[in-house]
Design a protein around this motif. Structure first.
Motif, PDB file in Angstrom:
ATOM      1  N   VAL B 219      49.552  32.111  43.960  1.00 24.46           N
ATOM      2  CA  VAL B 219      50.716  32.739  43.342  1.00 24.46           C
ATOM      3  C   VAL B 219      50.897  34.118  43.959  1.00 24.46           C
ATOM      4  N   TYR B 220      52.117  34.460  44.310  1.00 23.53           N
ATOM      5  CA  TYR B 220      52.353  35.717  45.012  1.00 23.53           C
ATOM      6  C   TYR B 220      53.730  36.250  44.651  1.00 23.53           C
ATOM      7  N   ASP B 221      54.000  37.468  45.044  1.00 22.68           N
ATOM      8  CA  ASP B 221      55.240  38.138  44.680  1.00 22.68           C
ATOM      9  C   ASP B 221      56.359  37.750  45.647  1.00 22.68           C
ATOM     10  N   ALA B 359      45.430  26.693  33.838  1.00 21.01           N
ATOM     11  CA  ALA B 359      44.969  27.816  34.658  1.00 21.01           C
ATOM     12  C   ALA B 359      43.569  28.258  34.245  1.00 21.01           C
ATOM     13  N   ASP B 363      40.038  28.631  36.460  1.00 16.99           N
ATOM     14  CA  ASP B 363      39.314  29.906  36.453  1.00 16.99           C
ATOM     15  C   ASP B 363      37.841  29.671  36.080  1.00 16.99           C
ATOM     16  N   GLY B 378      42.609  35.471  45.878  1.00 12.81           N
ATOM     17  CA  GLY B 378      43.920  35.786  45.306  1.00 12.81           C
ATOM     18  C   GLY B 378      44.205  35.020  44.031  1.00 12.81           C
ATOM     19  N   ALA B 379      45.388  35.301  43.466  1.00 15.14           N
ATOM     20  CA  ALA B 379      45.778  34.671  42.206  1.00 15.14           C
ATOM     21  C   ALA B 379      46.151  33.210  42.445  1.00 15.14           C
ATOM     22  N   HIS B 380      45.601  32.345  41.587  1.00 16.06           N
ATOM     23  CA  HIS B 380      45.935  30.927  41.672  1.00 16.06           C
ATOM     24  C   HIS B 380      46.344  30.410  40.317  1.00 16.06           C
ATOM     25  N   TYR B 381      47.230  29.412  40.320  1.00 17.15           N
ATOM     26  CA  TYR B 381      47.598  28.803  39.040  1.00 17.15           C
ATOM     27  C   TYR B 381      46.584  27.707  38.697  1.00 17.15           C
TER      28      TYR B 381
END
Lengths: 494, 448
Positions: B219-221, B359, B363, B378-381
């Motif tokens: 997930v990214y901007d 999610a 995690d 990084g952020a992951h769903y």
């Protein structure tokens, strides 16, 4: 309204109004309970969190059930009554097919499971692949296309690749009879080809002289539907295929009308190079209010090298999935195809077997000709002779009383029937295309014909107001389509 | 034959009424050389209903499935919970066995459900309008690329290498017969580098296609992409694999996407070995008339009552023929009804719970990984890539997990061909419990 309404199968019983689910006037109840890791998402997602809720209402379970059950009651389906939609083949959908498609070992299988864990479903799909080839008279079949029009596209992609492999990149002309489905030209355009329309002859069939005029070095393919959309068989099929092949083109078959031939004759034997099959039509998978369907494509030896991947192969007793093939057109869907739809098609063919499968076409053709013979003296028949699994009438004789096809269609609704296909094919004015299918009884056909005769008699008597006012009985009367298109409202605003 | 209502005497009476004596006289227009000898097709004997149930039950029992295993497979198809009500609603014959609603007066049920579906999909994706579905996500992505060409009258398509490879292959295939460039932007390691994507945009570009969350669950901007698209007057197309993400994370619409496409399979639709699924397609209002596929619109009837019809058909193939917005003449109507029922049951709160559990499970799994296995940064769903020390170690784990009825993930190279054999694409949904994750990690320890 007619006094003898009881003759027909319509009911006007309880009709509930039901608001949009967004209009239910209370806050969402406590959320549904769900399994899983009862925690919060990782903090790394905090920066990405949704700032505003989506505003999806959330009704309780009983309210949800009642909402959708009430909506369902506003629908006509094949389980509610007769559905004589020409070119659409609305036949009974056996309930056992629904039962087997929901077996956990078929419904809850992931497409990327290891091959050894899915041998059962691969076997069923492979078996169907073979049966479809056998029934249509071709060498091989791809199950990947997700719908009939998708099958058209895939068929044309294979034709394109085949011509390119022959060094004939120049051939870009696709001949399409004027009676063809609208998807045919659109599919050709997507393949970077252009279409030229071939005018039908006076009998509604392809005119060989007209065809010859367009056969030259640019021809890539002829796209034909046989029986055609006027319900008549193209008896010159052998010559047509020969002419196109001699000119260096290929013949694409739109298999929408296979129901007229299944078990009786095979398009592959007649010289076609490929054929898409609408399994929801011929093999009884339910249409679901617009889909899903599936559009497998059968090919002969000429086009076989170009089949899309992935596809299922059998080596000994083991089923494998081939993911790459040198000359393949590549991939046209995320997965192998609409497997759930194919389970139902497999079950339908299983129920008939080699010993009964021809009865599908026989009874479908019998029923269409029977309806034609009962109506031909009161409705204008544009093309004489035998029809296949659907018959074509027009409103020509009703026009002089100010009544049009649409009025007849809407009046049928009041009399308890889904209307026939209206204003298609475009080659005749005020077309009414009627397709009874093999799963209707003589009693139903007679009842429908009685209703059609009554409507014609009302016209003759000048008693046409009920026709113009129709339908009176459903939950909604004629809907304003112009308003919907002029000021489109596609989503609800609170 | 039990599906055919006629008796032989019915058939005979009908034939005689038409002046025929034998049914094959009705096939006289088919040249005799093409008549198949009746009963000669190479098909098995007909089965009874009981025989059909037996045959399919036997085949189904040969398969392992999400009901008797623990399924950590994603890659575009996800094992989410399907409430009983969803299948009940779509099993009702009036929904199941209806045709396309061309006669709206007797199809208001399907039409209102479509209108509700369109509304909820627009809200979930943050877009103005939605169509009434596409076949599935890959063809929807391809159709988005075609639509962008129509809207911008430009022909260059730029697509991020972190878009599901299957969507990329289908899109590339659809575009390959038309003029114009198709550019895939290499991504490096298991995530999306927007700066690389942005660097590829030029004034000839019709659209940029990215995936969010991307193929690796990252997930990214998306904000920088919107600016770059504006600067080059091209459309921003956002694809997704698991729509459940938008119960939790910001919608593509909130980032200013022009077109949003993806899979709605998570909304109450079983995995079914790949289909039927649900293709989602939504866009901004101003592009409405270039949107492919069917749409349902609100109107009034002759008595002034509110009702619904299929509309904007002048874009479609039966009117525009070769100039139509696409060749599509169907949708996944029943799957729309399933998705509408699912979303109605869930509401915002339920959708958020599904997303949070999905999610949180990933995690938890990542937090327990042994040091020999790493997860992407990084952020992951609900999906990520696990990297092992070697292909052998990964495969040993997959095999060990399998012994415990765990499908541990998808070997990445089976979808992404040029990936080396050390990686595993793993996905979690709310169907994965804490105990499943413990077993997953134990299998990893046993295998190492």
């Amino acid at each position: 309204m007619s006094d003898n309404m009881h003759k027909y199968s319509a009911t006007s019983g309880i009709q509930q109004e039901e608001p949009l689910l967004f209009e239910h006037a209370h806050e969402a109840p406590e959320s549904i309970s769900l399994p899983g890791v009862q925690g919060n998402a990782p903090s790394s997602l905090d920066a990405f969190k949704r700032k505003k809720a989506a505003n999806i209402p959330g009704l309780s379970e009983p309210e949800t059930v009642r909402h959708f059950v009430r909506l369902s009651q506003w629908n006509h389906g094949i389980e509610t009554g007769f559905y004589p939609l020409g070119s659409c083949t609305m036949k009974y959908n056996p309930r056992v097919n629904e039962q087997i498609a929901r077996l956990p070992g078929l419904a809850h299988v992931h497409p990327d499971q290891p091959e050894d864990s899915v041998q059962g479903i691969l076997g069923l799909l492979h078996e169907l692949q073979g049966w479809l080839a056998e029934i249509s008279g071709f060498t091989d079949v791809t199950l990947q296309p997700a719908a009939g029009a998708h099958g058209e596209l895939v068929g044309l992609m294979m034709i394109r690749k085949c011509l390119d492999a022959r060094g004939e990149q120049k051939r870009k002309k696709v001949l399409v009879p004027d009676s063809a489905h609208g998807t045919n030209p659109a599919s050709a355009a997507l393949c970077g080809m252009y279409t030229v329309e071939i005018k039908s002859g006076a009998d509604g069939r392809i005119d060989l002289d007209e065809l010859k005029k367009h056969l030259d070095d640019d021809v890539a393919a002829l796209m034909m539907t046989n029986p055609n959309t006027a319900g008549t068989f193209e008896s010159d099929i052998k010559e047509i295929c020969q002419l196109v092949h001699d000119a260096g083109g290929l013949v694409y078959g739109d298999g929408a009308n296979l129901n007229a031939l299944v078990g009786v004759a095979r398009p592959g034997d007649m010289g076609l190079d490929c054929l898409h099959i609408n399994v929801h039509k011929t093999f009884s998978t339910p249409h679901g209010g617009g889909g899903p369907g599936a559009g497998p494509v059968a090919v002969n030896d000429t086009l076989k090298p170009f089949l899309p991947v992935p596809r299922i192969e059998k080596h000994g007793d083991v089923y494998t999935v081939l993911t790459e093939d040198e000359q393949s057109i590549g991939t046209v869907l995320s997965t192998l195809g609409q497997s759930g739809v194919y389970m139902r098609a497999n079950a339908y063919i299983s129920a008939f077997g080699h010993n009964h499968i021809h009865k599908i076409a026989q009874d479908a053709v019998l029923n269409a000709n029977y309806v034609l013979s009962r109506l031909k003296d009161v409705y204008h028949v544009p093309f004489e002779g035998l029809c296949k699994h659907e018959c074509l009438l027009t409103d020509e004789w009703q026009n002089k009383h100010g009544v049009k096809t649409l009025d007849i269609a809407k009046r049928l609704i009041d009399l308890g029937f889904h209307p026939m296909t209206v204003y298609f094919p475009l080659i005749v004015h005020g077309a009414m295309l009627i397709e009874p299918t093999e799963t209707e009884s003589k009693e139903t056909l007679d009842s429908f014909c009685d209703a059609m005769l009554e409507i014609a008699a009302q016209c003759e008597a000048g008693d046409t107001q009920a026709l113009h006012d129709a339908p009176m009985r459903p939950i909604r009367r004629r809907l304003d389509e112009t308003q919907a298109a002029r000021k489109p409202v596609l989503v609800w605003q609170d | 034959m039990r599906y055919l209502p006629h008796t032989d005497s019915d058939r005979q009476a009908m034939l005689e009424s038409m002046g025929h004596s034998h049914i094959m006289e009705l096939f006289a227009d088919i040249p005799s050389e093409f008549h198949t000898k009746l009963g000669s097709l190479n098909l098995p004997d007909a089965l009874s209903e009981a025989g059909i149930v037996k045959k399919f039950t036997k085949a189904a029992e040969k398969n392992r499935h999400a009901g008797n295993t623990r399924c950590f497979l994603g890659g575009g198809t996800y094992h989410h919970f399907v409430p009983a009500v969803v299948d009940y609603v779509i099993s009702r014959g009036e929904f199941l066995t209806a045709y396309t609603p061309y006669q709206p007066e007797i199809a208001q049920g399907t039409l209102q459900a479509l209108f509700e579906y369109q509304t909820m999909i627009a809200r979930l994706t943050g877009m103005d309008v939605s169509n009434a579905s596409m076949y599935e996500a890959a063809t929807a992505t391809a159709e988005a690329a075609l639509m962008a060409r129509r809207v911008t009258r430009k022909t260059r398509t730029v697509i991020a290498g972190s878009v599901n490879p299957r969507y990329r292959r289908v899109t590339e295939n659809y575009l390959s017969r038309l003029e114009g460039d198709y550019v895939e932007v290499g991504m490096g390691k298991f995530g999306t580098d927007l700066s690389k994507v942005i660097a590829e945009i030029d004034e000839k570009t019709a659209c940029v296609i990215v995936q969010y969350p991307d193929f690796y669950g990252s997930v990214y901007d998306l904000a920088p992409l919107r600016e770059a698209c504006d600067a080059n007057k091209c459309l921003m197309v956002v694809a997704f694999s698991d729509v459940s993400a938008f119960g939790l994370i910001e919608s593509p619409g909130a980032y200013g996407a022009d077109i949003v496409v993806g899979s709605g399979q998570a909304l109450g639709i079983p995995m079914a070995f790949g289909g039927p699924h649900l293709g989602v397609f939504a866009c901004k209002q101003k592009y409405l008339r270039q949107m492919p596929g069917r749409v349902c619109g609100l109107t009034t009837d002759a008595d002034g009552k509110r009702g619904f019809v299929l509309t904007l058909s002048t874009r479609e193939q039966h009117i525009r023929r070769e100039k139509a917005t696409s060749n599509i003449c169907t949708n996944q109507g029943l799957m729309c009804t399933a998705a509408a029922t699912y979303m109605t049951l869930m509401g915002d709160a339920g959708l958020a719970t599904v997303a949070n559990h999905s999610a949180a499970a990933l995690d938890l799994l990542v937090s327990k990984l042994p040091s020999s296995v790493s997860a992407a940064d990084g952020a992951h769903y609900n999906e990520t890539v696990l990297s092992f020390e070697s292909k052998e170690k990964r495969d040993a784990f997959i095999a060990e997990a399998r012994k415990q009825d765990i499908f541990a993930g998808i070997p990445l190279e089976t979808i992404e061909k040029d990936s080396d054999g050390k990686h595993l694409l793993v996905a979690t949904t709310e169907m994965i419990e804490g105990a499943d994750i413990n077993d997953y990690i134990s299998a990893m320890e046993v295998a190492s």
